[in-house]
Write an enzyme that holds these catalytic residues in place. Sequence first.
Site, short mmCIF file in Angstrom:
data_model
loop_
_atom_site.label_atom_id
_atom_site.label_comp_id
_atom_site.label_asym_id
_atom_site.label_seq_id
_atom_site.Cartn_x
_atom_site.Cartn_y
_atom_site.Cartn_z
CB SER A 25 -0.96 0.03 1.18
OG SER A 25 -0.24 0.19 2.38
CB THR A 57 -0.71 0.68 -4.15
OG1 THR A 57 -0.68 -0.11 -2.95
CG2 THR A 57 -0.54 2.15 -3.81
CE1 TYR A 58 -3.89 -1.59 1.58
CE2 TYR A 58 -3.12 -2.84 -0.32
CZ TYR A 58 -3.16 -2.64 1.04
OH TYR A 58 -2.46 -3.47 1.87
N GLY A 73 5.78 -2.23 0.88
CA GLY A 73 5.84 -3.50 0.15
C GLY A 73 6.63 -3.37 -1.14
CB ALA A 74 6.22 -5.10 -4.40
CB ALA A 75 4.82 0.20 -4.10
#
EC number: 4.1.1.11
Length: 127
Positions: A25, A57-58, A73-75
């Site tokens: 997120s 994403t959110y 995360g991955a972002a």
Amino acid sequence: MFRTMMRAKLHRATVTEANLNYVGSITIDEDLMDAVEIVENEKVQVVNNNNGERLETYVIKGERGSGVICLNGAAARLVQPGDKVIIICYGLVSAEEVYKQIPKIAVLDDRNQIIEMLSAEKAGTEV
């Protein structure tokens, strides 16, 4: 027919953190969320002005007044603290409402404080 229209935007936000080990997120200062009517768990697009990356994403709420913009995360692999990003939220609008829908756009300074609120963008405008 429905069209996907920009309804909210945080323009030139500065990434304050990138947390690879978080579930996922983007964390956004709740004051900024309120200013453009983005709600927790809503889908957003993030455009990185520094490297051209785009991701979806959110949103999760960040501490009010903190100016936090944290990719999780991955972002987190697609940004660095200090990068300038544009956070865009879209909505589905009926054909009848397309020309009545007014987006909320917050232009931010380097500390993620709102310096201007806009309801439209002109082609070729620089901020």
